[in-house]
Write an enzyme that holds these catalytic residues in place. Structure first.
Site, PDB file in Angstrom:
ATOM      1  N   HIS A  22     -59.838 -74.157  68.218  1.00  0.00           N
ATOM      2  CA  HIS A  22     -61.098 -73.718  67.624  1.00  0.00           C
ATOM      3  C   HIS A  22     -60.831 -72.440  66.816  1.00  0.00           C
ATOM      4  CE1 HIS A  22     -65.129 -71.869  67.649  1.00  0.00           C
ATOM      5  NE2 HIS A  22     -65.601 -73.079  67.869  1.00  0.00           N
TER       6      HIS A  22
ATOM      7  N   ASP B 286     -58.143 -70.973  76.287  1.00  0.00           N
ATOM      8  CA  ASP B 286     -59.524 -71.086  75.831  1.00  0.00           C
ATOM      9  C   ASP B 286     -60.135 -72.253  76.615  1.00  0.00           C
ATOM     10  OD1 ASP B 286     -61.875 -71.835  74.628  1.00  0.00           O
ATOM     11  OD2 ASP B 286     -61.055 -72.001  72.598  1.00  0.00           O
TER      12      ASP B 286
ATOM     13  N   GLN C 183     -64.208 -75.643  76.584  1.00  0.00           N
ATOM     14  CA  GLN C 183     -64.534 -77.058  76.774  1.00  0.00           C
ATOM     15  C   GLN C 183     -64.086 -77.584  78.131  1.00  0.00           C
ATOM     16  OE1 GLN C 183     -66.460 -78.746  74.831  1.00  0.00           O
ATOM     17  NE2 GLN C 183     -66.504 -77.331  73.106  1.00  0.00           N
TER      18      GLN C 183
ATOM     19  N   LYS D  99     -72.133 -73.585  77.839  1.00  0.00           N
ATOM     20  CA  LYS D  99     -71.601 -74.952  77.883  1.00  0.00           C
ATOM     21  C   LYS D  99     -71.535 -75.469  79.321  1.00  0.00           C
ATOM     22  CE  LYS D  99     -68.516 -74.182  73.963  1.00  0.00           C
ATOM     23  NZ  LYS D  99     -69.193 -74.603  72.732  1.00  0.00           N
TER      24      LYS D  99
ATOM     25  N   CYS E 233     -65.729 -76.119  63.499  1.00  0.00           N
ATOM     26  CA  CYS E 233     -64.950 -74.874  63.553  1.00  0.00           C
ATOM     27  C   CYS E 233     -63.483 -75.129  63.840  1.00  0.00           C
ATOM     28  CB  CYS E 233     -65.548 -73.897  64.575  1.00  0.00           C
ATOM     29  SG  CYS E 233     -67.243 -73.460  64.208  1.00  0.00           S
TER      30      CYS E 233
END
Lengths: 417, 148
Positions: free
Chosen positions: A131, A208, A211, A234, A373
């Site tokens: 991302h 990261d 997700q 999220k 993104c």
């Protein structure tokens, strides 16, 4: 496929009932088919209630007052920090920093650790599926320090090319920053293996987890993750609250990004010293209400259980994959289903993603379109834009039926059949 | 390019009024998109690209000197069909007008009359105004060249 269906233990009707948004119908009478949880998840009633309760009964600023409300807020914030610690199995809750979201966390890691330790010639290893939030801050730090950003190649099916790790992870590699799960391809990355390889050369491992945290167990100890970033929104939690995890010894060697109230130890006229983590990284007023309600969201997903959520989402992803492939001219990007999470990005020949997204919306089917993104990834895929379907625990087979019907409708409108 | 014909603004307004709801209007925009004159592929280059749109949009202009005073002809395409429909709307507003007419047009008022402003998301509105901005820049440039 039937084998995976058997693990579907969730009572989805009951779960959907916990999310007020699914009780509503749209102005045209159609139900809400929300297939954009990868961007942000809907909120269960308990999270909504948790936020409202703080605001209605005992709101105050945090870490400032000894009065009753202040003390209660402080306790609740620390309980939330502890809940997040447990969620990712960190050693100590002082390693859990409240931020505004994944992007802020990654910037704090890049500038706070990278800005202090990187020097000319050092290498930062990324890859094309990241991302922008896990690319741009590193580019900026590289520009300021003289470090170099390199990209580990992807395989043709959108996985990290592990065969070439030795070429890219060398003693020059000071940082490997990687997504736990691609927000476009759905690719789940082999975190333990990557962790081992970067630590073998003495580098720092950043994940990261924006997700991955909502879908799978993340264990910073077992996987030896040095820094981890994710967002509350999220994870069925509030917006505006995110987490930066850092191993305590690394946090000591990390500079704060923001300076001001609460983060100081002592301020003199000409210099200041910093408080210990987490306060050192939490200058100013936190998103207090959101940070407290994050605990409710964490407990909510823990109560459902990651295994059950994962089983359910895998079955949805498989089913959607199969049904999408029945349309002519469809390309689904990324690896085969066993290597990916609950995200499907696709293009359909003759139909621009923007048209598809807008026409699906007319049927109450909400999907994301665009570059998500991830422009370098889309450049690599050779398309400027894709349609993304992403699932949350509340989605069901009816959602997939409505997606398929809506795609038929869109194809008809776009004169494709 | 002088043979290019677009729907006039009056025709567009009549059609929108007849169609009534947004779904019918959206379908009509898609139809307009399909009928939009095609931009040659060699015009789909970076200098002609309009920024601010989620899809790709390319726009070129030429002066129509058959008119007195001269007008500006536009040709624009997107790779998204609903956007092509919106381009057709812009063409109904701006094509074959003099630079002065283009600059003086209150496009927001027209979008409001067509109720487009009610149905377009901010992202799409940004894209549309990106195109409006480019059209106006071209008109201003043409007007300044005219006066030299």
């Amino acid at each position: 496929m039937s084998k995976i269906m058997e693990t579907q233990l969730l009572d989805i009707a009951a779960i959907r009932d916990q999310f007020p948004v699914f009780r509503e119908t749209l102005p045209n009478g159609s139900p809400v088919t929300f297939l954009d949880s990868g961007a942000s998840a809907q909120k269960p009633q308990c999270v909504i209630d948790a936020e409202r309760e703080v605001l209605e009964t005992h709101y105050a600023n945090a870490y400032r007052g000894v009065y009753q409300f202040g003390a209660q807020i402080d306790e609740e914030l620390e309980a939330s920090r502890e809940a997040v610690r447990r969620l990712i199995n960190a050693d100590d809750s002082s390693e859990i920093i409240f931020t505004s979201g994944t992007t802020m966390s990654l910037n704090m890691i890049a500038f706070g650790w990278g800005g202090r330790h990187l020097k000319a010639g050092d290498e930062i290893l990324l890859n094309h599926m990241e991302h922008h939030a896990n690319i741009v801050p590193w580019q900026q730090v590289a520009e300021r320090t003289g470090a170099v950003v390199r990209y580990l190649p992807l395989t043709a099916d959108g996985r990290l090319d592990l065969q070439r790790l030795d070429e890219f992870i060398t003693p020059k590699t000071k940082i490997l920053s990687v997504t736990g799960m691609s927000n476009v391809l759905g690719t789940i990355n082999p975190i333990p293996e990557l962790s081992k390889r970067i630590h073998d050369v003495g580098g720092v491992f950043v994940v990261d987890a924006a997700q991955s945290v909502p879908h799978q167990v993340v264990d910073v100890i077992a996987d030896q993750i040095d820094f981890l970033a994710f967002s509350g929104h999220k994870l069925y939690g509030p917006t505006g609250i995110g987490i930066m995890y850092g191993r305590s010894d690394l946090l000591e060697q990390t500079d704060p990004l923001l300076f001001g109230g609460h983060m100081i130890d002592r301020v003199y006229e000409d210099h200041s010293s910093w408080a210990e983590a987490p306060a050192k990284f939490e200058a100013g007023t936190l998103p207090i209400v959101q940070a407290i309600a994050l605990k409710t969201a964490v407990e909510y997903v823990e109560g459902i259980g990651f295994e059950a959520m994962h089983g359910h989402e895998v079955s949805l992803t498989q089913s959607a994959h199969q049904r999408l492939m029945e349309f002519p001219g469809v390309t689904i990007y990324g690896p085969s289903i066993e290597h990916k999470g609950a995200i499907l990005s696709f293009t359909m020949e003759g139909a621009h993603p923007e048209d598809l997204a807008q026409l699906l919306d007319r049927k109450g089917v909400f999907v994301r379109h665009g570059h998500h993104c991830t422009m370098p990834l889309h450049d690599l895929l050779g398309v400027s834009s894709t349609v993304r379907v992403s699932f949350g625990l509340y989605n069901n087979q009816d959602d997939i039926d409505r997606l398929v019907d809506a795609l038929q409708f869109a194809r008809h409108r776009l004169r494709l059949g | 390019m002088s043979s290019t014909t677009y729907m006039t603004l009056e025709e567009l307004k009549e059609e929108f009024e007849f169609l009534g709801d947004w779904e019918a209007r959206c379908d009509f925009l898609i139809d307009l998109g399909f009928e939009l004159p095609k931009l040659p592929d060699d015009a789909k280059i970076e200098p002609n690209r309009v920024h601010g749109c989620q899809s790709n949009v390319w726009l070129i202009a030429s002066v129509n000197e058959d008119h007195e005073p001269a007008t500006i002809r536009f040709l624009a395409n997107s790779d998204a069909m609903i956007v092509n429909g919106l381009i057709a709307v812009l063409m109904a507003i701006y094509d074959d007008k003099t630079p002065e007419e283009i600059v003086e047009t209150d496009v927001e008022e027209i979008f409001h009359e067509l109720e487009l402003d009610r149905y377009l998301s901010p992202a799409r509105k940004n894209g549309l105004f990106g195109m409006v901005k480019r059209v106006r820049q071209i008109a201003i440039l043409a007007a300044s060249q005219d006066s030299e």
